[in-house]
Design an enzyme around this catalytic site. Structure first.
Site, PDB file in Angstrom:
ATOM      1  N   SER A 175      13.406 137.916 185.124  1.00  0.00           N
ATOM      2  CA  SER A 175      11.979 137.910 184.814  1.00  0.00           C
ATOM      3  C   SER A 175      11.572 136.445 184.622  1.00  0.00           C
ATOM      4  O   SER A 175      11.470 135.933 183.530  1.00  0.00           O
ATOM      5  CB  SER A 175      11.774 138.781 183.571  1.00  0.00           C
ATOM      6  OG  SER A 175      10.956 138.219 182.630  1.00  0.00           O
TER       7      SER A 175
ATOM      8  N   HIS B   2      14.224 144.677 182.721  1.00  0.00           N
ATOM      9  CA  HIS B   2      15.648 144.672 182.365  1.00  0.00           C
ATOM     10  C   HIS B   2      16.257 146.058 182.228  1.00  0.00           C
ATOM     11  O   HIS B   2      17.449 146.188 181.983  1.00  0.00           O
ATOM     12  CB  HIS B   2      15.873 143.898 181.068  1.00  0.00           C
ATOM     13  CG  HIS B   2      15.666 142.414 181.225  1.00  0.00           C
ATOM     14  ND1 HIS B   2      15.589 141.546 180.169  1.00  0.00           N
ATOM     15  CD2 HIS B   2      15.538 141.652 182.331  1.00  0.00           C
ATOM     16  CE1 HIS B   2      15.413 140.314 180.603  1.00  0.00           C
ATOM     17  NE2 HIS B   2      15.363 140.354 181.911  1.00  0.00           N
TER      18      HIS B   2
ATOM     19  N   GLU C 250      11.769 143.087 175.639  1.00  0.00           N
ATOM     20  CA  GLU C 250      12.841 142.900 174.657  1.00  0.00           C
ATOM     21  C   GLU C 250      12.387 143.260 173.250  1.00  0.00           C
ATOM     22  O   GLU C 250      11.328 142.824 172.809  1.00  0.00           O
ATOM     23  CB  GLU C 250      13.311 141.431 174.663  1.00  0.00           C
ATOM     24  CG  GLU C 250      13.867 141.030 176.000  1.00  0.00           C
ATOM     25  CD  GLU C 250      14.137 139.522 176.126  1.00  0.00           C
ATOM     26  OE1 GLU C 250      14.254 138.841 175.096  1.00  0.00           O
ATOM     27  OE2 GLU C 250      14.228 139.062 177.273  1.00  0.00           O
TER      28      GLU C 250
ATOM     29  N   ASP D 265       9.674 140.364 173.024  1.00  0.00           N
ATOM     30  CA  ASP D 265       9.318 139.562 174.199  1.00  0.00           C
ATOM     31  C   ASP D 265       8.621 140.504 175.165  1.00  0.00           C
ATOM     32  O   ASP D 265       9.250 141.394 175.729  1.00  0.00           O
ATOM     33  CB  ASP D 265      10.567 138.942 174.845  1.00  0.00           C
ATOM     34  CG  ASP D 265      10.216 138.095 176.075  1.00  0.00           C
ATOM     35  OD1 ASP D 265       9.002 137.938 176.359  1.00  0.00           O
ATOM     36  OD2 ASP D 265      11.134 137.596 176.747  1.00  0.00           O
TER      37      ASP D 265
ATOM     38  N   GLU E 268       6.938 136.793 171.833  1.00  0.00           N
ATOM     39  CA  GLU E 268       7.129 135.881 172.976  1.00  0.00           C
ATOM     40  C   GLU E 268       6.343 136.401 174.179  1.00  0.00           C
ATOM     41  O   GLU E 268       6.326 137.614 174.427  1.00  0.00           O
ATOM     42  CB  GLU E 268       8.636 135.831 173.284  1.00  0.00           C
ATOM     43  CG  GLU E 268       9.022 134.994 174.485  1.00  0.00           C
ATOM     44  CD  GLU E 268      10.545 135.047 174.725  1.00  0.00           C
ATOM     45  OE1 GLU E 268      11.311 135.274 173.759  1.00  0.00           O
ATOM     46  OE2 GLU E 268      10.959 134.882 175.884  1.00  0.00           O
TER      47      GLU E 268
ATOM     48  N   LYS F 284      15.449 127.191 177.833  1.00  0.00           N
ATOM     49  CA  LYS F 284      16.466 127.677 178.769  1.00  0.00           C
ATOM     50  C   LYS F 284      16.866 126.511 179.674  1.00  0.00           C
ATOM     51  O   LYS F 284      16.032 126.004 180.430  1.00  0.00           O
ATOM     52  CB  LYS F 284      15.896 128.804 179.630  1.00  0.00           C
ATOM     53  CG  LYS F 284      15.605 130.104 178.885  1.00  0.00           C
ATOM     54  CD  LYS F 284      14.771 131.030 179.767  1.00  0.00           C
ATOM     55  CE  LYS F 284      14.693 132.450 179.213  1.00  0.00           C
ATOM     56  NZ  LYS F 284      13.622 133.233 179.885  1.00  0.00           N
TER      57      LYS F 284
HETATM   58  P1  PGA Z   1      15.277 136.610 182.306  1.00  0.00           P
HETATM   59  O1  PGA Z   1      14.462 137.109 181.041  1.00  0.00           O
HETATM   60  O2  PGA Z   1      16.502 135.903 181.863  1.00  0.00           O
HETATM   61  O3  PGA Z   1      15.554 137.858 183.096  1.00  0.00           O
HETATM   62  O4  PGA Z   1      14.340 135.705 183.073  1.00  0.00           O
HETATM   63  C1  PGA Z   1      14.593 136.544 179.780  1.00  0.00           C
HETATM   64  C2  PGA Z   1      13.275 136.282 179.119  1.00  0.00           C
HETATM   65  O5  PGA Z   1      12.193 136.597 179.665  1.00  0.00           O
HETATM   66  O6  PGA Z   1      13.267 135.719 178.022  1.00  0.00           O
HETATM   67 ZN    ZN Z   2      10.991 135.673 177.784  1.00  0.00          ZN
END
Ligand code: PGA
Ligand code: ZN
Length: 430
Positions: free
Chosen positions: A42, A158, A167, A245, A286, A339
């Site tokens: 995502s 997911h 999430e 999230d 988030e 990230k």
């Molecule tokens: P992703 O999702 O690692 O599949 O991009 C994580 C997030 O959106 O925080």
């Molecule tokens: Zn996210």
């Protein structure tokens, strides 16, 4: 600093069975570093671009043999025999070698694999731990363990659980130590499993190790979580709170949020977030709005700020310092998701975190849905005193790799406290 002796790369599997890249970097003094690269599903539109082969006869086009070649060919030829006196010098060299804004030529996965492997090798060469090495680069004043944000119900892209929210995270901020926080999260995860079984839900799991019960609404999931926290013997809000999230990019269409049967404007989506936060012990939200809705984010941020809720930007900032700076200028969000693979080097990631530090934004160091057993982010979150780390459920090897590394680090750094004060303002409300 020793010279680069050799670089080796290989195609390995990530937690979803998709190929990803692993890199080994060796210095002339014998120091070695190995790292593997995660991958998201995502994703934000402005993320650095990972190399994928596109050869449909292998892994449906998702192979990374081209990235392997780039590491062992172009990059190895350029860096072998060179000595880089800092992480920054090495990373800048790689980004210049790539020469594109989004790292698509060599691939952000190729570049990040080298960058992380270099960080590990450099620490060995300096005869210190990865944590100490990164903390000295970042000039961290005091090491602090991150509060874990554990994603225990998976939705959105997911899982096929039927809820739009991606999430649902347990945040055990009432713990005294990182090991207690991890235990509290894991116990609640187990309580949730029993609760789901007793209610006749299936206990299949999604990409990040959280359960994926067939639920119709986000409220339904939140009710289950509050009950699970209580059944595990904890006080919702005081000891364990919740984080969401929404990954709202994924249900934003033509200026509207298509959320669990509703078609909402930006303001309606924000009103919904506030309503949830009033009903449930939510301290962090988030990507409540899409990355294409900057105007909406301004109002959204104000609303969450007024209610003491952490407002985290992920897809909207994609860990890029220049995009984040624009967000800071416009008063967007009060926290940023970090990230490494969204931007593609350790140095650029630290640059973005420095901005957050300078402007009092909270930080959440994060895994991706496609992970490996590499626990780099655990060391990284402690070293940068990020305050928070999200690494999925307290279950499945690639997720617990990160939590278990924090447990080991607690032995090495027994004086570093848990960053439990992160949600002070938010949890007072409970
Ligand atoms: P992703 O999702 O690692 O599949 O991009 C994580 C997030 O959106 O925080
Ligand atoms: Zn996210």
């Amino acid at each position: 600093m020793a010279k680069i002796l050799a670089l080796k790369a290989r195609e390995i599997l990530d937690s979803r069975g998709l190929p990803t890249l692993e890199v080994e970097l060796q210095l002339t003094d014998g120091a070695c570093g190995r790292a593997s690269v995660p991958s998201g599903k995502s994703t934000g539109s402005k993320e650095a671009v990972e190399w994928r082969d596109g050869d449909k006869t292998r892994f449906r086009g998702r192979g990374v043999l081209g990235a392997v070649q780039h590491v062992q060919g172009t990059i190895a030829r350029a860096v072998q025999g060179c000595d880089f006196d800092s992480q920054e010098a090495f990373d800048r060299y790689l980004t210049n070698l790539d020469g594109t804004m989004d790292k698509h030529r060599l691939g952000a996965n190729a570049i990040l694999g080298c960058s992380m492997a270099f960080a590990r090798a450099a620490a060995v060469s300096k005869k210190c731990s990865l944590v100490q090495s990164i903390a000295s680069i970042y000039e961290t004043e005091k090491l602090v363990f991150p509060v874990p944000m554990m994603n225990v119900i998976n939705g959105g892209k997911h899982a096929d659980s039927g809820v739009s929210t991606q999430e649902f995270m347990l945040i055990p901020h009432g713990a005294d130590t990182i090991s207690d926080a991890i235990r509290m999260g894991a116990e609640t995860y187990q309580a949730l499993r029993l609760l789901l079984e007793s209610k006749g839900f299936r206990v299949a799991i999604g990409d990040e190790g959280g359960f994926a019960p067939q639920l119709k609404t986000t409220e339904g999931a939140l009710e289950l979580l509050v009950a699970a926290i209580e059944q595990a013997g904890y006080i919702p809000g005081a000891q364990i709170s919740l984080g969401l999230d929404f990954a709202a990019n994924d249900f934003y269409q033509d200026g509207h949020y298509l959320f669990e049967g509703h078609t909402w404007t930006s303001d309606e989506m924000t009103a919904y977030c506030l309503q949830l936060a009033q009903q449930f012990p939510i301290v962090s939200i988030e990507d409540g709005l899409s990355e294409y809705d900057w105007q909406g984010w301004e109002t959204h941020t104000k609303a969450l700020n007024e209610n003491g809720i952490q407002c985290v930007g992920d897809d909207i900032f994609v860990t890029h310092a220049n995009i984040f700076q624009r967000g800071i200028d416009q008063g967007i969000a009060n926290a940023i998701l970090i990230k490494l693979n969204q931007v593609g080097t350790v140095t650029e990631t630290l640059e973005t975190m420095r901005l957050a530090r300078a402007h009092q934004y909270k930080t959440v160091v994060s895994h991706r849905s496609g992970e490996t057993d590499d626990a780099f982010i655990a060391d990284f979150a402690l070293a940068t005193a990020a305050g928070q780390m999200k690494a999925g459920a307290p279950a499945r090897g690639e997720r617990v790799a990160k939590y278990n590394q924090l447990l080991r680090l607690q032995e090495t750094f027994p004086d570093a406290p848990l960053a439990a004060g992160v949600y002070q303002k938010a949890s007072k409300k409970q």
